[in-house]
Scaffold this motif. Structure first.
Motif, PDB file in Angstrom:
ATOM      1  N   SER A   8       5.333   8.858  -4.032  1.00  9.11           N
ATOM      2  CA  SER A   8       5.740   9.223  -2.681  1.00  9.11           C
ATOM      3  C   SER A   8       4.895   8.444  -1.680  1.00  9.11           C
ATOM      4  O   SER A   8       3.664   8.505  -1.711  1.00  9.11           O
ATOM      5  N   LEU A   9       5.556   7.706  -0.799  1.00  8.74           N
ATOM      6  CA  LEU A   9       4.886   6.898   0.216  1.00  8.74           C
ATOM      7  C   LEU A   9       4.736   7.690   1.514  1.00  8.74           C
ATOM      8  O   LEU A   9       5.536   8.579   1.808  1.00  8.74           O
ATOM      9  N   ASP A  10       3.715   7.348   2.299  1.00 10.71           N
ATOM     10  CA  ASP A  10       3.591   7.821   3.671  1.00 10.71           C
ATOM     11  C   ASP A  10       4.081   6.703   4.581  1.00 10.71           C
ATOM     12  O   ASP A  10       3.537   5.588   4.549  1.00 10.71           O
ATOM     13  N   ILE A  11       5.102   6.977   5.376  1.00  9.85           N
ATOM     14  CA  ILE A  11       5.726   5.965   6.227  1.00  9.85           C
ATOM     15  C   ILE A  11       5.625   6.422   7.676  1.00  9.85           C
ATOM     16  O   ILE A  11       6.162   7.474   8.046  1.00  9.85           O
ATOM     17  N   GLY A  58      12.309  10.996  -1.326  1.00 15.06           N
ATOM     18  CA  GLY A  58      11.085  11.729  -1.631  1.00 15.06           C
ATOM     19  C   GLY A  58       9.821  11.179  -1.013  1.00 15.06           C
ATOM     20  O   GLY A  58       8.729  11.321  -1.575  1.00 15.06           O
ATOM     21  N   HIS A  59       9.943  10.554   0.161  1.00 13.82           N
ATOM     22  CA  HIS A  59       8.775  10.030   0.867  1.00 13.82           C
ATOM     23  C   HIS A  59       8.486  10.879   2.103  1.00 13.82           C
ATOM     24  O   HIS A  59       9.320  11.684   2.537  1.00 13.82           O
ATOM     25  N   ASN A  60       7.294  10.696   2.667  1.00  9.46           N
ATOM     26  CA  ASN A  60       6.883  11.431   3.861  1.00  9.46           C
ATOM     27  C   ASN A  60       6.947  10.490   5.054  1.00  9.46           C
ATOM     28  O   ASN A  60       6.468   9.359   4.984  1.00  9.46           O
ATOM     29  N   ALA A  61       7.503  10.945   6.166  1.00  8.75           N
ATOM     30  CA  ALA A  61       7.669  10.065   7.319  1.00  8.75           C
ATOM     31  C   ALA A  61       7.326  10.770   8.620  1.00  8.75           C
ATOM     32  O   ALA A  61       7.567  11.973   8.787  1.00  8.75           O
ATOM     33  N   ALA A 104       0.846  -1.194   0.000  1.00 13.86           N
ATOM     34  CA  ALA A 104       0.000   0.000   0.000  1.00 13.86           C
ATOM     35  C   ALA A 104       0.883   1.248   0.000  1.00 13.86           C
ATOM     36  O   ALA A 104       2.069   1.177   0.307  1.00 13.86           O
ATOM     37  N   ASN A 105       0.284   2.382  -0.328  1.00 11.95           N
ATOM     38  CA  ASN A 105       1.050   3.639  -0.322  1.00 11.95           C
ATOM     39  C   ASN A 105       1.159   4.256   1.067  1.00 11.95           C
ATOM     40  O   ASN A 105       1.923   5.201   1.263  1.00 11.95           O
ATOM     41  N   THR A 106       0.405   3.724   2.026  1.00 11.54           N
ATOM     42  CA  THR A 106       0.528   4.114   3.423  1.00 11.54           C
ATOM     43  C   THR A 106       1.102   2.927   4.187  1.00 11.54           C
ATOM     44  O   THR A 106       0.523   1.839   4.172  1.00 11.54           O
ATOM     45  N   ILE A 107       2.240   3.143   4.841  1.00 14.85           N
ATOM     46  CA  ILE A 107       2.970   2.042   5.464  1.00 14.85           C
ATOM     47  C   ILE A 107       3.253   2.377   6.921  1.00 14.85           C
ATOM     48  O   ILE A 107       3.760   3.456   7.240  1.00 14.85           O
ATOM     49  N   ILE A 108       2.919   1.453   7.800  1.00 19.43           N
ATOM     50  CA  ILE A 108       3.285   1.547   9.206  1.00 19.43           C
ATOM     51  C   ILE A 108       4.473   0.628   9.426  1.00 19.43           C
ATOM     52  O   ILE A 108       4.431  -0.555   9.065  1.00 19.43           O
ATOM     53  N   THR A 109       5.549   1.147  10.008  1.00 20.32           N
ATOM     54  CA  THR A 109       6.694   0.308  10.332  1.00 20.32           C
ATOM     55  C   THR A 109       6.789   0.135  11.852  1.00 20.32           C
ATOM     56  O   THR A 109       6.514   1.055  12.625  1.00 20.32           O
ATOM     57  N   VAL A 110       7.168  -1.071  12.246  1.00 24.80           N
ATOM     58  CA  VAL A 110       7.395  -1.400  13.650  1.00 24.80           C
ATOM     59  C   VAL A 110       8.707  -2.169  13.729  1.00 24.80           C
ATOM     60  O   VAL A 110       9.155  -2.760  12.744  1.00 24.80           O
ATOM     61  N   LYS A 145       6.483  17.253   7.682  1.00 26.16           N
ATOM     62  CA  LYS A 145       5.678  18.198   8.464  1.00 26.16           C
ATOM     63  C   LYS A 145       4.186  17.930   8.365  1.00 26.16           C
ATOM     64  O   LYS A 145       3.461  18.018   9.361  1.00 26.16           O
ATOM     65  N   ASP A 146       3.692  17.601   7.173  1.00 24.46           N
ATOM     66  CA  ASP A 146       2.251  17.359   7.015  1.00 24.46           C
ATOM     67  C   ASP A 146       1.811  16.142   7.817  1.00 24.46           C
ATOM     68  O   ASP A 146       0.751  16.157   8.473  1.00 24.46           O
ATOM     69  N   LEU A 147       2.610  15.077   7.779  1.00 26.43           N
ATOM     70  CA  LEU A 147       2.266  13.875   8.544  1.00 26.43           C
ATOM     71  C   LEU A 147       2.347  14.139  10.041  1.00 26.43           C
ATOM     72  O   LEU A 147       1.496  13.686  10.810  1.00 26.43           O
ATOM     73  N   ILE A 148       3.379  14.854  10.469  1.00 23.27           N
ATOM     74  CA  ILE A 148       3.535  15.163  11.889  1.00 23.27           C
ATOM     75  C   ILE A 148       2.343  15.971  12.386  1.00 23.27           C
ATOM     76  O   ILE A 148       1.789  15.690  13.456  1.00 23.27           O
ATOM     77  N   ASN A 149       1.907  16.950  11.610  1.00 27.52           N
ATOM     78  CA  ASN A 149       0.739  17.743  11.990  1.00 27.52           C
ATOM     79  C   ASN A 149      -0.520  16.891  12.023  1.00 27.52           C
ATOM     80  O   ASN A 149      -1.405  17.107  12.855  1.00 27.52           O
ATOM     81  N   LYS A 150      -0.598  15.919  11.139  1.00 26.70           N
ATOM     82  CA  LYS A 150      -1.763  15.029  11.085  1.00 26.70           C
ATOM     83  C   LYS A 150      -1.896  14.209  12.364  1.00 26.70           C
ATOM     84  O   LYS A 150      -2.991  13.992  12.880  1.00 26.70           O
ATOM     85  N   PHE A 151      -0.763  13.744  12.881  1.00 26.34           N
ATOM     86  CA  PHE A 151      -0.786  12.870  14.054  1.00 26.34           C
ATOM     87  C   PHE A 151      -0.673  13.627  15.369  1.00 26.34           C
ATOM     88  O   PHE A 151      -0.900  13.055  16.437  1.00 26.34           O
ATOM     89  N   ASN A 152      -0.322  14.894  15.315  1.00 28.53           N
ATOM     90  CA  ASN A 152      -0.176  15.666  16.544  1.00 28.53           C
ATOM     91  C   ASN A 152      -1.536  15.988  17.153  1.00 28.53           C
ATOM     92  O   ASN A 152      -2.504  16.264  16.452  1.00 28.53           O
ATOM     93  N   SER A 153      -1.610  15.937  18.468  1.00 23.05           N
ATOM     94  CA  SER A 153      -2.846  16.283  19.177  1.00 23.05           C
ATOM     95  C   SER A 153      -2.502  16.604  20.625  1.00 23.05           C
ATOM     96  O   SER A 153      -1.327  16.649  21.009  1.00 23.05           O
ATOM     97  N   GLU A 154      -3.531  16.764  21.440  1.00 26.06           N
ATOM     98  CA  GLU A 154      -3.308  17.086  22.852  1.00 26.06           C
ATOM     99  C   GLU A 154      -2.700  15.917  23.629  1.00 26.06           C
ATOM    100  O   GLU A 154      -2.187  16.114  24.740  1.00 26.06           O
ATOM    101  N   ILE A 155      -2.703  14.714  23.070  1.00 21.49           N
ATOM    102  CA  ILE A 155      -2.131  13.568  23.795  1.00 21.49           C
ATOM    103  C   ILE A 155      -0.701  13.250  23.341  1.00 21.49           C
ATOM    104  O   ILE A 155      -0.088  12.314  23.841  1.00 21.49           O
TER     105      ILE A 155
END
Length: 289
Positions: A108-111, A250-253, A27-33, A179-189
């Motif tokens: 460009s992938l979201d990682i 050129g990916h977003n992380a 997928a173009n959205t990837i979670i790594t652990v 920056k866009d991904l970081i802002n997406k996941f940022n919140s009060e927690i």
């Protein structure tokens, strides 16, 4: 010109060498652990799983969550594994594997990393969630690549000077997250952090069991570093590699980490499993928002 077989290595079924994946399985959205066991803890929330593969430490599940196609993949520990994993993820979307040629149109992938970390600041308590705005690499990985235009040399130079960094160690580098991904996941927690990435868990992070380290004040020096409002918040083993290779290709992380240990206080989180499951669900829901 085609890439040499010794450089772009494929398995007999045409899959990429270490990951064992075919392009259509990603997928173009990837979670790594880091931990292979954490993959199923994430994919259990999927509506459906279409791909389950494992080769070496790289366990991969691709499926859908609330209609969004997502790949979750383990990388193992360390930026050496990150170099392999992210380079091959890029190859799956940006190289024609059959003809071994780089594609004209690049993807460009979201990682998104979901990991664990130790805080080096008393005020960041165990159980906190840190999202890394910046990563400080002690691993030297990005110095093996030609393009360093995206590295924050000003911060790295100031760090070396302020900490009296040993010339025997790899030269630190600093890289920003997406920056866009970081802002997406940022919140009060979440807490925005500046994450140090080490090459190991014990000596490189200042832990002493039987083997002494040359500078037992190094973590204090790292915690004491300040430059234009930047201060290091936590230590782990993958984020600088993820941010560096992502910027290079050129990916977003974005890297999200559960604080398991508070190093100054000597504390360790007891209910880590529950807190990790909360971070997993939080990340999945933020992805589909």
């Amino acid at each position: 010109m085609s890439l040499e077989a010794s450089e772009l290595i494929l398995n007999e079924d045409g899959s990429i060498y270490h990951l064992g994946l075919l392009p259509q399985e990603l997928a173009n959205t990837i979670i790594t652990v880091g931990d292979p066991a954490r993959v199923s803890r994430i994919s259990v929330h999927f509506d459906a799983i279409e791909v389950k593969k494992q080769k070496r430490e790289f366990c991969t599940h691709t499926g859908t969550y609330k209609g969004k196609r997502i790949t979750v993949m383990s990388t193992g520990m360390g930026t050496d594994n990150i170099d392999i994993a992210l380079t091959e993820l890029d190859a799956l979307v940006n190289i024609d594997l059959e003809n071994k040629k780089i594609k004209d149109e690049l993807t460009s992938l979201d990682i998104i990393r979901i990991g664990t970390t130790g805080s080096i600041r008393e005020e960041i308590s165990i159980g906190s969630y840190i999202i890394s705005e910046l990563a400080l690499g002690f691993d030297g990985l990005m110095h093996y690549y030609k393009d360093d235009s995206f590295l924050r040399k000003d911060i790295a130079d100031a760090f070396v000077e302020q900490t009296n960094w040993s010339s025997k160690k790899a030269l630190p580098y600093v890289v920003e997250g997406g920056k866009d991904l970081i802002n997406k996941f940022n919140s009060e927690i979440t807490i925005k952090g500046f994450t140090g990435t080490n090459v190991g868990f014990y000596g490189p992070q200042g832990r002493v069991l039987r083997a002494a380290v040359p500078d037992d004040k190094m973590n204090d020096k790292i915690a004491g570093f300040k430059f234009k409002g930047h201060a290091v918040t936590n230590l782990e083993m993958e984020t600088s590699g993820i941010y560096g290779i992502s910027k290079l290709l050129g990916h977003n992380a974005a890297s999200l980490n559960l604080v398991l240990a508070n190093r100054p206080k000597g504390e360790f989180l007891e209910n880590a499993s529950e807190m990790m499951d909360n971070l997993i669900k939080y990340t999945l829901d933020k992805i589909v928002q």
